[in-house]
Design a protein around this motif. Sequence first.
Motif, PDB file in Angstrom:
ATOM      1  N   VAL A 178       0.851  -1.198   0.000  1.00 32.35           N
ATOM      2  CA  VAL A 178       0.000   0.000   0.000  1.00 32.35           C
ATOM      3  C   VAL A 178       0.885   1.246   0.000  1.00 32.35           C
ATOM      4  CG1 VAL A 178      -1.751   1.306   1.265  1.00 32.35           C
ATOM      5  CG2 VAL A 178      -1.859  -1.201   1.186  1.00 32.35           C
ATOM      6  N   TYR A 179       0.594   2.160  -0.919  1.00 29.49           N
ATOM      7  CA  TYR A 179       1.402   3.378  -1.025  1.00 29.49           C
ATOM      8  C   TYR A 179       1.356   4.166   0.285  1.00 29.49           C
ATOM      9  CZ  TYR A 179       3.360   7.673  -2.895  1.00 29.49           C
ATOM     10  OH  TYR A 179       4.156   8.766  -3.116  1.00 29.49           O
ATOM     11  N   GLN A 184      10.415  -1.404   2.341  1.00 28.37           N
ATOM     12  CA  GLN A 184      11.231  -2.303   1.552  1.00 28.37           C
ATOM     13  C   GLN A 184      12.548  -2.661   2.204  1.00 28.37           C
ATOM     14  OE1 GLN A 184      10.644   0.866   0.967  1.00 28.37           O
ATOM     15  NE2 GLN A 184      12.005   1.795  -0.549  1.00 28.37           N
ATOM     16  N   ALA A 185      12.940  -1.924   3.265  1.00 30.37           N
ATOM     17  CA  ALA A 185      14.196  -2.235   3.953  1.00 30.37           C
ATOM     18  C   ALA A 185      14.081  -3.507   4.789  1.00 30.37           C
ATOM     19  CB  ALA A 185      14.620  -1.063   4.837  1.00 30.37           C
ATOM     20  N   ASP A 191       9.323  -5.500  -2.332  1.00 33.78           N
ATOM     21  CA  ASP A 191      10.178  -5.218  -3.488  1.00 33.78           C
ATOM     22  C   ASP A 191      10.511  -6.549  -4.157  1.00 33.78           C
ATOM     23  OD1 ASP A 191      11.605  -3.770  -5.348  1.00 33.78           O
ATOM     24  OD2 ASP A 191      12.800  -2.679  -3.882  1.00 33.78           O
ATOM     25  N   GLY A 192      11.367  -6.507  -5.175  1.00 33.33           N
ATOM     26  CA  GLY A 192      11.706  -7.717  -5.900  1.00 33.33           C
ATOM     27  C   GLY A 192      12.498  -8.713  -5.073  1.00 33.33           C
ATOM     28  N   GLY A 220      19.671  -7.738   8.729  1.00 30.41           N
ATOM     29  CA  GLY A 220      18.370  -8.086   8.181  1.00 30.41           C
ATOM     30  C   GLY A 220      17.786  -7.046   7.260  1.00 30.41           C
ATOM     31  N   ARG A 221      18.453  -5.926   7.114  1.00 23.43           N
ATOM     32  CA  ARG A 221      17.946  -4.824   6.289  1.00 23.43           C
ATOM     33  C   ARG A 221      18.331  -5.039   4.822  1.00 23.43           C
ATOM     34  NH1 ARG A 221      16.954   0.748   7.499  1.00 23.43           N
ATOM     35  NH2 ARG A 221      17.689   0.348   9.623  1.00 23.43           N
ATOM     36  N   PHE A 222      17.379  -4.771   3.926  1.00 20.46           N
ATOM     37  CA  PHE A 222      17.655  -4.774   2.495  1.00 20.46           C
ATOM     38  C   PHE A 222      18.128  -3.383   2.073  1.00 20.46           C
ATOM     39  CE2 PHE A 222      14.704  -8.339   2.754  1.00 20.46           C
ATOM     40  CZ  PHE A 222      15.263  -9.257   1.880  1.00 20.46           C
ATOM     41  N   TYR A 223      19.063  -3.345   1.142  1.00 18.16           N
ATOM     42  CA  TYR A 223      19.554  -2.084   0.611  1.00 18.16           C
ATOM     43  C   TYR A 223      19.349  -2.054  -0.903  1.00 18.16           C
ATOM     44  CZ  TYR A 223      21.726  -1.360   5.146  1.00 18.16           C
ATOM     45  OH  TYR A 223      21.937  -1.189   6.495  1.00 18.16           O
TER      46      TYR A 223
END
Length: 235
Positions: A178-179, A184-185, A191-192, A220-223
Amino acid sequence: MASRRRAFTLIEILVVIAIIAIIAAILFPVFSQAKESAKQTACLDNMHQIGLAAVLYAEDSDDTFTGPDYGGPNPVAWGDTLQPYAKDYRFLDCPAASRHMVHALPEPNWPLGLSKTWSYDYALNNVQDDEDEPIGAAWAATTAISYPSSTILFAEGWPLASDPGFGNGEARHEINWVYGERDQAFQPLDDGNPRHHDHFNFVACDGHAKNRARPRQADGRFYGGTKDEEWLRDP
């Protein structure tokens, strides 16, 4: 007088074995990396095929992209709607996925040709607003996409077979955060899926495919990954 052959000593044999082991240790990672690169390229080809099929579908559907699924007693997901243009279900299966989609016979009373499993390795951009209205590429008229070359149409998804446990499986064939509430982190489903050495592929609304980095760190964070506006039909 024939010369006498000298047998290899134990030391010489051990040296040869050590040299072979060193060479193997050098080459095996190279072969493995080449194999993974080939899978990433094959996946990119899949996404390109998905993009072309989606564009052709839109041309035959009042210039409107497919939705994630069509309900009713015999539900149809987007992979089925694109079949007349792709002619194959294998393009829904990423070669680098940990578990591959099984194309079984259709369920009883299903229209002939539909896939039994709709947990695809790729996901349609079905981002929504806080009133559950689609604002991504799903259901969008092609003329409503302000920037087709930079708006995501499909990305590598999180199918049910590899659901990381952070969601309830809704991302198995779509990405539908939801915007204004995206994380995404820390949220994989937002995200993909970076299954290619911390990278993932996606295809834009004009049909061309790209690659994007999204590494996961020890905390655990995505970058990296994508920006919110890349998912909106009209940023």
